[in-house]
Design an enzyme around this catalytic site. Structure first.
Site, mmCIF file in Angstrom:
data_model
loop_
_atom_site.group_PDB
_atom_site.id
_atom_site.type_symbol
_atom_site.label_atom_id
_atom_site.label_comp_id
_atom_site.label_asym_id
_atom_site.label_seq_id
_atom_site.Cartn_x
_atom_site.Cartn_y
_atom_site.Cartn_z
ATOM 1 N N GLU A 164 81.935 -81.390 -69.119
ATOM 2 C CA GLU A 164 83.156 -82.189 -68.994
ATOM 3 C C GLU A 164 84.214 -81.293 -68.368
ATOM 4 O OE1 GLU A 164 86.571 -83.316 -69.146
ATOM 5 O OE2 GLU A 164 86.542 -83.033 -71.318
ATOM 6 N N CYS A 179 92.656 -82.740 -69.998
ATOM 7 C CA CYS A 179 91.882 -83.107 -68.810
ATOM 8 C C CYS A 179 92.108 -84.566 -68.417
ATOM 9 C CB CYS A 179 90.396 -82.853 -69.038
ATOM 10 S SG CYS A 179 89.722 -83.693 -70.482
#
Length: 496
Positions: free
Chosen positions: A257, A291
């Site tokens: 990720e 993020c």
């Protein structure tokens, strides 16, 4: 900073191997308060050789853990959740001190996300089932095709600073629920918070060696990836590091990720006030160090002026300062690397014509909540992930332009779209490559039982729930022929 761990033994929290803490063989490193700039403590530092030892420990523990009954594993995971909740305030205080996350957001991380992930993983383990299939290749009823799942073996878990406990617990809980053993390299910026979580494992009944911990820097994580006993890897962090891990882990299961580009699209029919609140969260939650942050606000020209005016007014109301105070809404950046990148991106944008509004102090690792208008596509802040408290606003003329910009970065984690028109929302969501599109919701919204992950340079695979279990197990098919009456023509089609 409150802690169950006395300062005199923090140094020994460098290496957890075979269920016992040791100091690590590479000396110590400082963990520094982003708020004060002072060292909070020193902690033991691991070397690559420590990482190899931890891998050996995990490998030795795997056979017994893999055959442990699922109900026993589930009880251990539920006990970890219970103990985490009992110590949640202490862990939250440590997160606040180490990475500068506000105490209210740190509590949210522990109570709402990290601790419950152990119970959720236990339930996923109990429900991670195989299948049976009919025989389709022969004209017979003698075949039985049965699918099951087996663990990979030893999994490397390498986790970031921004959600040091939440992201770690998701990965650890699901990896061990799947029957794997783990070597965990936490963020060096949140070493004590993660050690406090690791202290719970033995008390909860997790056997020695099932989860091992190596504190340190990038060389330790690299050693885990390079080790031939590593059978799968979980990593959350930068795209650059993720690419290196992917290259070194060819033919091994990976869940990566990585970075996000956060297009936050506001169309003329949007609820402007709701979009302002969503953007405030998207841009300034944990000082933009997420993020899923709104990295680019794409605002239609028809409502651009109204949005900018309201957004500036709302940003000016933010309470920015000491993260330990419950009234604080935004604290400092975690480290100098993030600060330097933020400063560089903002300076580049201003030098190329962007107008700037800033709210809050600029001192040490504190950087103001920053709004940039008149932003153009040639600016670095549009082309790269900033990971700081900056809201670059781009004026767009059409939905098509928003889609084109949203598709331009090579990243594709989360996008946010604001419109009251269902058909437009559906079509734009399909046209964007992102793993998730939040409609009329901030980019910093996720559900812990839904698939999470990105496309392109934002990563590989999906975490959470069954998707994590699928990644860190291998599907095994067993074909049985029971014998019995034979068909004259066993071929499915026949005639050849």
């Amino acid at each position: 900073m409150n802690s169950r761990i006395d300062s005199s033994i923090i140094l020994k929290r460098g290496l957890l191997i075979d269920g016992e803490w040791a100091s690590g063989s590479a000396g110590t490193f400082d963990v520094v308060s982003p708020h004060s700039g002072k060292a909070l403590y020193q902690i033991g530092k691991c070397s690559p050789s420590d990482a190899d030892r931890a891998m050996a420990s995990a490998k030795a523990a795997h056979a017994n853990w893999a055959k442990t009954p699922v109900v026993v594993k589930a009880k251990i995971l539920r006990r970890i959740q219970q103990l985490m909740l009992e110590r949640a305030e202490e862990i939250s205080q440590s997160i606040c001190a180490e990475i500068g996350k506000t105490i209210t957001d740190a509590r949210e991380e522990v109570y709402e996300y990290a601790a419950p992930s152990w119970g959720k993983a236990a339930e996923e383990m109990l429900r991670h089932r195989g299948m049976t299939f009919p025989s389709t290749q022969e004209q017979t009823n003698n075949k039985r095709l049965v699918q099951s799942f087996r663990p990979l073996g030893v999994v490397a878990v390498i986790t970031p600073y921004n959600f040091p406990v939440d992201i770690s617990c998701i990965a650890l809980a699901h990896a061990v629920a799947a029957g794997n053993t783990v070597v965990w390299k936490p963020s060096e910026y949140a070493a004590l918070s993660c050690a406090m979580v690791a202290d719970i494992f033995a008390e909860a009944g997790l056997p020695p060696g099932v989860i091992n911990v190596v504190q340190g820097h990038g060389d330790v994580g690299a050693a885990l990836v390079d080790n031939p006993e590593m059978k799968g890897v979980f990593f959350t962090g930068s795209t650059a590091t993720g690419r290196q891990i992917a290259i070194k882990s060819v033919l091994k299961p990976q869940l990566l990720e990585l970075g996000g580009d956060g297009p936050f699209i506001i169309l003329p029919d949007a609820d402007i006030d709701a979009a302002v609140e969503g953007a405030l969260n998207g841009c300034f939650y944990y000082s933009g160090q997420v993020c899923t942050s709104a990295e680019r606000l794409l605002v239609h020209e028809e409502i651009y002026d109204e949005f900018v005016e309201k957004f500036i007014a709302r940003t000016e109301q933010l309470n920015i300062g000491d993260p330990s105070l419950e009234t604080t809404q935004m604290g400092p950046l975690c480290n100098a690397t993030t600060l330097d990148r933020t400063v560089r991106h903002v300076d580049d944008a201003v030098s190329k014509g962007a107008k700037i509004v800033q709210v809050g102090p600029r001192d040490g690792l504190y950087y103001p909540a920053t709004i940039l208008t008149d932003v153009t596509l040639d600016m670095e802040i549009v082309q790269e992930e900033t990971f700081g408290p900056v809201a670059p606003i781009i004026k767009i003329k059409s939905v098509e332009e928003a889609i084109e910009i949203g598709n331009s970065s090579g990243l594709g984690l989360i996008a946010s779209l604001w419109t009251r028109d269902l058909a437009t929302a559906w079509r734009v969501s399909e046209a964007l490559p992102h793993g998730t599109v939040n409609v009329n919701e901030t980019s910093n919204y996720w559900d812990q039982l839904a698939p999470f992950g990105g496309t392109g340079n934002s990563g590989v695979g999906r975490e959470l729930s069954k998707w994590f279990m699928d990644t860190f197990t291998e599907s095994k098919l067993i074909n049985f022929d029971l014998g019995g009456e034979k068909a004259q023509n066993r071929r499915a089609e026949g005639g050849w």
